[in-house]
Design a protein around this motif. Structure first.
Motif, PDB file in Angstrom:
ATOM      1  N   LEU A  95      32.998  43.419  37.394  1.00 52.67           N
ATOM      2  CA  LEU A  95      34.083  43.245  38.367  1.00 52.67           C
ATOM      3  C   LEU A  95      35.439  43.021  37.695  1.00 52.67           C
ATOM      4  N   LYS A  96      35.453  42.792  36.401  1.00 51.83           N
ATOM      5  CA  LYS A  96      36.717  42.667  35.658  1.00 51.83           C
ATOM      6  C   LYS A  96      37.249  44.018  35.192  1.00 51.83           C
ATOM      7  N   ILE A  97      36.427  45.050  35.275  1.00 49.53           N
ATOM      8  CA  ILE A  97      36.820  46.395  34.871  1.00 49.53           C
ATOM      9  C   ILE A  97      37.658  47.015  35.992  1.00 49.53           C
ATOM     10  N   PRO A  98      38.803  47.594  35.648  1.00 47.51           N
ATOM     11  CA  PRO A  98      39.698  48.156  36.680  1.00 47.51           C
ATOM     12  C   PRO A  98      39.008  49.135  37.629  1.00 47.51           C
ATOM     13  N   TYR A  99      38.056  49.907  37.159  1.00 46.49           N
ATOM     14  CA  TYR A  99      37.375  50.858  38.039  1.00 46.49           C
ATOM     15  C   TYR A  99      36.766  50.150  39.243  1.00 46.49           C
TER      16      TYR A  99
END
Length: 183
Positions: free
Chosen positions: A173-177
């Motif tokens: 959930l920290k990944i921009p995608y």
């Protein structure tokens, strides 16, 4: 006709179908390749990472994709893995589990981004999955006592899935995608 993101409705539906198919495949592969047979004689003695992938899918992509991925991915494993008789039971148990996890994780607009809800979702889904397998095994073997022996293995499988899935979801959930594209 273009929508707000510049994609046609047909293109959007195609992307959704492809994403769902990929998630089904991930659940299947994690169930098939990443499993350990517990040293207990009951049928609940297989621990696999398909449960973790079901939780991850349901938390990140919601109830519909979670239900499809869990139901189809794990039922496919049963069909090719020598557990054909269990496939319909797995389809129902894991479809319900994926739906419940996704529905709770995506409640009140959270869309899987509230770790407390995610944990609660997985925990609430466990008795439902275990109950469906219990009833299914009871019907298969015409015995309501023997299925009790499968419950400890089912609990272990779900707890391991939870322990793996929650930190992975927090990381993903920290990944921009996952912050932009799926919301």
């Amino acid at each position: 006709m273009q929508n707000v993101n510049g994609y046609s409705e047909t293109h959007k539906r195609t992307l959704e179908l492809v994403m769902t198919a990929v998630l089904i495949a991930l659940v299947f592969v994690c169930t098939m390749l990443l499993n350990i047979k517990l040293p207990i004689k009951a049928n609940g003695g297989l621990v696999h990472m398909g449960t973790a992938m079901l939780f991850i899918t349901s938390i990140l992509f919601g109830p519909k994709k979670g239900a499809y991925a869990g139901a189809i991915g794990m039922a496919l494993f049963d069909m090719v893995g020598g557990w054909l008789l269990w496939a319909p039971i797995t389809f129902v148990a894991r479809g319900l589990q994926g739906y419940i996890v996704g529905k709770i994780a995506w409640a009140k607009g959270h869309k899987g981004n509230h770790m407390g809800l995610n944990i609660m979702a997985a925990v609430i889904s466990m008795p439902v999955m275990i109950a469906v397998y219990y009833v299914g095994e009871g019907i298969l073997y015409n015995n309501w006592v023997a299925p009790l022996a499968s419950i400890p293995g089912d609990i272990v499988q779900n707890v391991i899935g939870l322990i793996v899935a929650i930190p992975l979801c927090a990381f993903l959930l920290k990944i921009p995608y996952f912050q932009n594209k799926l919301r």
